[in-house]
Design a protein around this motif. Structure first.
Motif, PDB file in Angstrom:
ATOM      1  N   GLU A  28       0.796  -1.232   0.000  1.00  0.00           N
ATOM      2  CA  GLU A  28       0.000   0.000   0.000  1.00  0.00           C
ATOM      3  C   GLU A  28       0.829   1.282   0.000  1.00  0.00           C
ATOM      4  O   GLU A  28       0.539   2.212  -0.712  1.00  0.00           O
ATOM      5  N   ARG A  29       1.835   1.340   0.807  1.00  0.00           N
ATOM      6  CA  ARG A  29       2.553   2.594   1.029  1.00  0.00           C
ATOM      7  C   ARG A  29       3.847   2.716   0.218  1.00  0.00           C
ATOM      8  O   ARG A  29       4.303   3.811  -0.059  1.00  0.00           O
ATOM      9  N   TYR A  30       4.433   1.619  -0.148  1.00  0.00           N
ATOM     10  CA  TYR A  30       5.753   1.635  -0.754  1.00  0.00           C
ATOM     11  C   TYR A  30       5.690   1.415  -2.262  1.00  0.00           C
ATOM     12  O   TYR A  30       4.829   0.686  -2.766  1.00  0.00           O
ATOM     13  N   ARG A  31       6.623   2.039  -2.951  1.00  0.00           N
ATOM     14  CA  ARG A  31       6.756   1.862  -4.395  1.00  0.00           C
ATOM     15  C   ARG A  31       8.222   1.709  -4.756  1.00  0.00           C
ATOM     16  O   ARG A  31       9.090   2.303  -4.119  1.00  0.00           O
ATOM     17  N   LEU A  32       8.455   0.929  -5.775  1.00  0.00           N
ATOM     18  CA  LEU A  32       9.786   0.798  -6.345  1.00  0.00           C
ATOM     19  C   LEU A  32       9.680   1.271  -7.792  1.00  0.00           C
ATOM     20  O   LEU A  32       8.832   0.793  -8.548  1.00  0.00           O
TER      21      LEU A  32
END
Length: 81
Positions: A28-32
């Motif tokens: 939900e909160r993290y992106r790469l």
């Protein structure tokens, strides 16, 4: 002679840059983010300005002796929170 300074002009510059990126989301909160950047994408030859110093020796005045960098590709990973 009586010629002014800076009367020699160099060849035209043709340069196309391109950037492609893709985001991968998780938790939900993290992106790469994966990104790639191409500088001088079409690998067009861009010559430097001609030699404008008379003192450099015979036969070099007005000659183009080098070119700018060829295509450069850069890859990166970016973590976003």
């Amino acid at each position: 002679g009586n010629a002014g300074r800076g009367i020699l002009s160099g060849p035209a510059l043709a340069n196309t840059d391109l950037s492609i990126l893709k985001d991968f989301a998780f938790r939900e909160r993290y992106r790469l983010q994966f990104r790639t950047e191409f500088f001088n994408t079409f690998n067009q030859v861009n010559f430097n300005n001609p030699d404008n110093y008379v003192e450099d020796g015979p036969g070099t005045f007005g000659a183009i002796q080098s070119a700018r960098a060829a295509r450069v590709i850069q890859f990166a990973l970016k973590f976003i929170w």
